[in-house]
Write an enzyme that holds these catalytic residues in place. Structure first.
Site, short mmCIF file in Angstrom:
data_model
loop_
_atom_site.label_atom_id
_atom_site.label_comp_id
_atom_site.label_asym_id
_atom_site.label_seq_id
_atom_site.Cartn_x
_atom_site.Cartn_y
_atom_site.Cartn_z
N SER A 120 -6.21 3.24 -5.92
CA SER A 120 -5.66 4.11 -4.87
C SER A 120 -5.78 5.58 -5.25
O SER A 120 -6.07 6.44 -4.39
CB SER A 120 -4.19 3.76 -4.61
OG SER A 120 -4.07 2.50 -3.99
N HIS A 165 0.84 -1.20 0.00
CA HIS A 165 0.00 0.00 0.00
C HIS A 165 0.87 1.25 0.00
O HIS A 165 1.90 1.30 0.67
CB HIS A 165 -0.93 0.01 1.21
CG HIS A 165 -2.13 -0.87 1.05
ND1 HIS A 165 -3.36 -0.41 0.70
CD2 HIS A 165 -2.26 -2.22 1.16
CE1 HIS A 165 -4.22 -1.42 0.61
NE2 HIS A 165 -3.57 -2.53 0.90
#
Length: 473
Positions: free
Chosen positions: A389, A372
């Site tokens: 994202s 991430h």
């Protein structure tokens, strides 16, 4: 992939609006099973006498012998019970569907004529009313063809509805492969119709039947011992479904009847009370099953959908490989495990993917966390985030930070990573910049184990939100 074919999800937690005609709150459908003369009997070429659904408690098949008492109980259904039911239904102007066993109909010309003159739907109840669980598919298919042929000869038209009853695991797919039926009722899985798909066949509409609101329970130990409990159970079933219909979740109530069972005078009175009870209510639709089929096909036609549990591996990974950030191995392992229709929803597929993530070792899960990106970090500035994202961070306004806000996020990111060894992860959908900063400041005080648990939960939350976009209800 191991495909598990049973569907435990159905119409989903919120169900669906069947859009019954005139906004009816419930559809009540009566079935009269006409089986007398089609049951197991030495005279019919069967190996033993009938032992099912009669007044004889604990009856057993008599191999190679006629069972006089059993035969005459069935004869009562044709000689007396049918006509009592016929008078009741015609007097109340209610049109039932008949499940007619082909060989039974062929032996009942007067009863069949009365059904047709009253405008009753006559669906097929198979060639003979016998058990098919041990039949080879080709032998069962031969009996389906015989049933259609005899039904067409004696009624003048081929049947459009089908119900075997004592079916095999192959029955529904065989009926689908025959191709000429508007519906099949060999299922007890729902309170509403649904579409069944089988390999190489057109979708088949399933109209569920019932074994609880059914007079068969007069003939089994755990059943009705007289008319009052039968009436009470039917009434209570109606009342519950009628209330659900008032709340916008209308359903269907099936009532299953047999001439030799409810056709007895001591039971018919209870059926009459129930029929009069439902007629005293507004917004009740009392259709035949073919009317339900026609309504469903018009208002809820089959829609081909790309469903996760039917996808090829390549397509599955293409579609869901990025749900867990840069961690396609999770989708791959989930695909190689058991998938079923329950995984065609966002929550269902999320359960399968999350199970893989939770079972992974610490190093693998840490790898997912480190996949991430930082919030409003260097990758975002360089426009190198995944599209998911990018969209998520933009939804919280993280792509429009002032210089001081960006500096604050940079400092928080560094402090967090220095302490825990992985980036700060939070499902940002629905959060503001200040919400995210507050979470940062709170969670940085967690212990290592506490924060690892929190971060993993946030990873799963992000995956669920992504799946809801990919698999809307």
């Amino acid at each position: 992939m191991t495909q598990y074919p049973r569907d435990f999800r159905g119409h989903g937690p919120r169900g669906m609006d069947p859009k019954w005609p005139n906004d009816a709150k419930i559809a009540v459908q009566f079935v009269i099973n006409y089986e007398e003369g089609g049951e197991n009997c030495i005279l019919h070429g069967d190996g033993a006498s009938e032992a099912f659904l009669s007044e004889i408690v604990g009856a057993q098949p008599w191999p190679g012998q006629r069972h006089w008492n059993m035969e005459t109980i069935y004869e009562y259904g044709a000689r007396a019970g049918f006509w009592r039911l016929h008078r009741l239904f015609t007097s109340l102007n209610i049109t039932p569907t008949v499940y007619g066993v082909a060989t039974a109909l062929a032996r009942a010309p007067e009863q069949l004529s009365a059904m047709q003159e009253a405008g009753w739907e006559i669906a097929s109840h198979g060639y003979k009313w016998i058990e098919y669980k041990d039949y080879l598919p080709e032998d069962e298919m031969a009996d389906i063809s015989r049933a259609i042929d005899i039904h067409t000869q004696v009624t003048g038209s081929r049947p459009t509805g089908w119900y075997t009853g004592r079916c095999s695991v192959n029955t529904v797919d065989l009926v689908a492969s025959e191709g000429g039926f508007a519906y099949c009722s060999d299922t007890y899985a729902d309170d509403l119709p649904f579409w069944h798909e089988s390999e190489g066949n057109d979708p088949l509409l399933m109209i569920p039947y019932t074994l609880d609101t059914n007079d068969m329970r007069f003939s089994i130990p755990a059943g009705f011992n007289c008319g009052d409990p039968f009436y009470t159970y039917l009434r209570d079933s109606f009342d519950v479904l009628y209330e659900e219909g008032k709340e916008g979740a209308a359903k269907m109530l099936n009532i299953g009847l047999h001439c030799r069972l409810v056709g007895r005078p001591g039971r018919l009175a209870a059926l009459r009370r129930f029929m009069e009870y439902i007629q005293s209510h507004d917004d009740v639709w009392i259709p035949t099953r073919i009317e339900i089929a026609d309504h469903w096909r018009k208002n809820h036609p089959f829609k081909a959908q790309e469903r996760p549990y039917r996808m090829t591996k390549e397509r599955f990974l293409e579609q869901y490989g990025g749900v867990f950030e840069h961690s396609q191995w999770i989708a791959e392992r989930a695909y190689n495990k058991e998938l079923s229709p329950a995984h065609n929803s966002a929550s269902g597929l999320h359960a399968a993917l999350s199970a893989v993530f939770r079972k992974a070792d610490d190093e693998q899960r840490l790898g997912v966390l480190n996949a991430h990106p930082d919030l409003a970090g260097k990758l975002a500035a360089a426009k190198q985030l995944t599209q998911e994202s990018t969209d998520e961070q933009a939804s919280a306004g993280l792509d429009q930070l002032s210089d001081s806000e960006r500096a604050n996020f940079t400092g928080l990111n560094k402090a967090y990573v220095d302490k825990f060894g992985f980036p700060f992860i939070i499902a940002v959908k629905g959060l503001s910049k200040s919400d995210i900063v507050s979470a940062f400041e709170q969670r940085i005080n967690h212990s290592q184990d506490e924060e690892l648990t929190t971060a993993c939960r946030q990873v799963e939350r992000i995956a669920l939100l992504r799946l809801k976009d990919l698999l809307p209800e």
